[in-house]
Design an enzyme around this catalytic site. Structure first.
Site, PDB file in Angstrom:
ATOM      1  N   ASP A  74      -4.539 -15.728  -8.777  1.00  0.00           N
ATOM      2  CA  ASP A  74      -3.016 -15.878  -8.324  1.00  0.00           C
ATOM      3  C   ASP A  74      -2.935 -15.841  -7.012  1.00  0.00           C
ATOM      4  O   ASP A  74      -3.683 -15.209  -6.308  1.00  0.00           O
ATOM      5  CB  ASP A  74      -2.372 -14.811  -9.171  1.00  0.00           C
ATOM      6  CG  ASP A  74      -2.928 -13.529  -9.256  1.00  0.00           C
ATOM      7  OD1 ASP A  74      -3.543 -13.240  -8.493  1.00  0.00           O
ATOM      8  OD2 ASP A  74      -2.357 -12.492  -9.924  1.00  0.00           O
ATOM      9  N   ASN A 140       4.790  -4.355 -16.413  1.00  0.00           N
ATOM     10  CA  ASN A 140       5.640  -5.164 -17.214  1.00  0.00           C
ATOM     11  C   ASN A 140       4.818  -6.036 -18.381  1.00  0.00           C
ATOM     12  O   ASN A 140       5.462  -7.026 -18.786  1.00  0.00           O
ATOM     13  CB  ASN A 140       6.802  -6.085 -16.532  1.00  0.00           C
ATOM     14  CG  ASN A 140       6.094  -6.952 -15.718  1.00  0.00           C
ATOM     15  OD1 ASN A 140       4.833  -7.325 -15.441  1.00  0.00           O
ATOM     16  ND2 ASN A 140       6.924  -7.850 -14.896  1.00  0.00           N
ATOM     17  N   HIS A 142       2.502  -8.287 -17.358  1.00  0.00           N
ATOM     18  CA  HIS A 142       1.907  -9.607 -16.460  1.00  0.00           C
ATOM     19  C   HIS A 142       0.425  -9.549 -16.629  1.00  0.00           C
ATOM     20  O   HIS A 142      -0.263  -8.420 -16.411  1.00  0.00           O
ATOM     21  CB  HIS A 142       2.640  -9.837 -15.431  1.00  0.00           C
ATOM     22  CG  HIS A 142       2.370  -9.100 -14.180  1.00  0.00           C
ATOM     23  ND1 HIS A 142       3.172  -8.594 -13.146  1.00  0.00           N
ATOM     24  CD2 HIS A 142       1.169  -8.872 -13.494  1.00  0.00           C
ATOM     25  CE1 HIS A 142       2.451  -7.874 -12.378  1.00  0.00           C
ATOM     26  NE2 HIS A 142       1.171  -7.950 -12.380  1.00  0.00           N
ATOM     27  N   GLU A 147       4.452 -13.679 -15.560  1.00  0.00           N
ATOM     28  CA  GLU A 147       5.562 -12.620 -15.553  1.00  0.00           C
ATOM     29  C   GLU A 147       6.037 -13.064 -17.205  1.00  0.00           C
ATOM     30  O   GLU A 147       5.910 -13.913 -17.858  1.00  0.00           O
ATOM     31  CB  GLU A 147       6.520 -12.883 -14.817  1.00  0.00           C
ATOM     32  CG  GLU A 147       6.218 -12.641 -13.361  1.00  0.00           C
ATOM     33  CD  GLU A 147       6.101 -11.192 -13.049  1.00  0.00           C
ATOM     34  OE1 GLU A 147       5.773 -10.351 -13.666  1.00  0.00           O
ATOM     35  OE2 GLU A 147       6.100 -10.713 -11.498  1.00  0.00           O
TER      36      GLU A 147
HETATM   37  C1  GLP Z   1      -0.957  -7.707  -9.549  1.00  0.00           C
HETATM   38  C2  GLP Z   1      -1.828  -9.043  -9.764  1.00  0.00           C
HETATM   39  C3  GLP Z   1      -2.350  -8.581 -11.019  1.00  0.00           C
HETATM   40  C4  GLP Z   1      -2.969  -7.423 -11.164  1.00  0.00           C
HETATM   41  C5  GLP Z   1      -1.935  -6.380 -11.211  1.00  0.00           C
HETATM   42  C6  GLP Z   1      -2.183  -4.852 -11.493  1.00  0.00           C
HETATM   43  O1  GLP Z   1       0.409  -8.118  -9.295  1.00  0.00           O
HETATM   44  N1  GLP Z   1      -1.104 -10.340  -9.597  1.00  0.00           N
HETATM   45  O2  GLP Z   1      -3.631  -9.807 -11.364  1.00  0.00           O
HETATM   46  O3  GLP Z   1      -3.627  -7.348 -12.492  1.00  0.00           O
HETATM   47  O4  GLP Z   1      -0.837  -6.448 -10.304  1.00  0.00           O
HETATM   48  O5  GLP Z   1      -2.258  -4.427 -10.386  1.00  0.00           O
HETATM   49  P1  GLP Z   1      -2.807  -2.934 -10.339  1.00  0.00           P
HETATM   50  O6  GLP Z   1      -4.261  -2.768 -10.796  1.00  0.00           O
HETATM   51  O7  GLP Z   1      -2.845  -2.385  -8.683  1.00  0.00           O
HETATM   52  O8  GLP Z   1      -2.065  -2.096 -11.053  1.00  0.00           O
END
Ligand code: GLP
Length: 252
Positions: A74, A140, A142, A147
């Site tokens: 992403d 949430n 995702h 989303e």
């Molecule tokens: C981001 C990325 C995801 C990631 C998520 C969790 O928004 N797009 O690919 O898995 O957040 O992030 P974290 O590991 O910092 O909680």
């Protein structure tokens, strides 16, 4: 109740080492390995704080990590090359450069997003599926930037980020977060041969439980994992796994 392979790790170090060993097994076991460079295993890697101990463990053995092709999961839309908010920059410094991974399928944040999505879809049509998808999960539910309410059959697409995602990503401290992003779709992730889900921290405990054992619904994007037909391994710490029934856990 559904059965998963779930590793519970006692600290960040063991989390990193466990994730690394599951990952190496997956890459060595991927269908192409070790043939020609154009046939390297296609590997998706996540950004975020969760995978940091995993990347640290990989860097510790950088010269011995098997070759793979990195495929971006992403990316924000509208940032210029070199911007430190870019996920491609984050992973470049964190893992791709240290591991000398030169085959990279990167999304162009500055390109016209519709043409870029077409390019990504065409690339997957030509190349085929992902071999190993390493993923995190948002609070949430995702995955990547899919989303809530993203369709389970969707391929690469443009997504409007949830306000909660923007706020949690602002906490990375790299500056204002764009409102739109490009993400591989759940349809792409669903086709991966193998998925490794990384989860750390008590903020993820409820959503992880919902994703793995609650209703399968596009309201909780990660709940697609319940329908996923590939090999799924979950590596987590005690806080993130605190709501998961003990009988489900493999201790480490
Ligand atoms: C981001 C990325 C995801 C990631 C998520 C969790 O928004 N797009 O690919 O898995 O957040 O992030 P974290 O590991 O910092 O909680």
């Amino acid at each position: 109740m559904k059965k998963y392979t779930i590793y519970k790790c006692v600290d960040d170090k063991s989390f990193g080492l466990r994730a690394k060993s599951v990952f190496l097994n997956a890459v060595y076991g991927a269908r192409f390995y070790p043939e020609a460079p154009e046939d390297l295993p296609r590997v998706v890697l996540p950004t975020g704080n969760t995978p940091l101990p995993f990347y640290s463990a990989l860097r510790d053995m950088a010269d011995d990590v098997p070759r793979f092709e990195y495929c971006q999961l992403d990316e924000y839309i509208g940032l210029s090359d070199g911007d430190e908010r870019l996920f491609s920059e984050w992973l470049k410094h964190e893992v791709l450069d240290p591991l000398k991974i030169t085959n990279r399928m990167i999304f162009n944040s500055a390109a016209d997003p519709h043409s870029e999505v077409e390019r990504i879809r065409d690339w997957y049509k030509e190349k085929g599926k992902i071999d190993v998808a390493v993923l995190g999960i948002g609070e949430n539910g995702h995955v990547g930037f899919n989303e809530p309410k993203s369709q389970f059959h969707a391929r690469a697409n443009i997504t409007n980020l949830a306000q909660s995602t923007i706020s949690s990503n602002e906490a990375y401290g790299k500056g204002a977060i764009p409102k739109q992003a490009i993400t591989l779709g759940i349809g792409d992730l669903m086709c991966a041969d193998e998925t490794i889900l990384l989860v750390r921290g008590e903020k993820k405990a409820d959503i992880l439980m919902q994703a793995l054992f609650g209703a399968v619904t596009e309201d909780v994007p990660a709940s697609y994992l319940q329908d996923y037909q590939g090999r799924l391994t979950i590596v987590g710490d005690a806080s993130a796994l605190s709501k998961i029934p003990k009988s489900q856990l493999l201790h480490h």
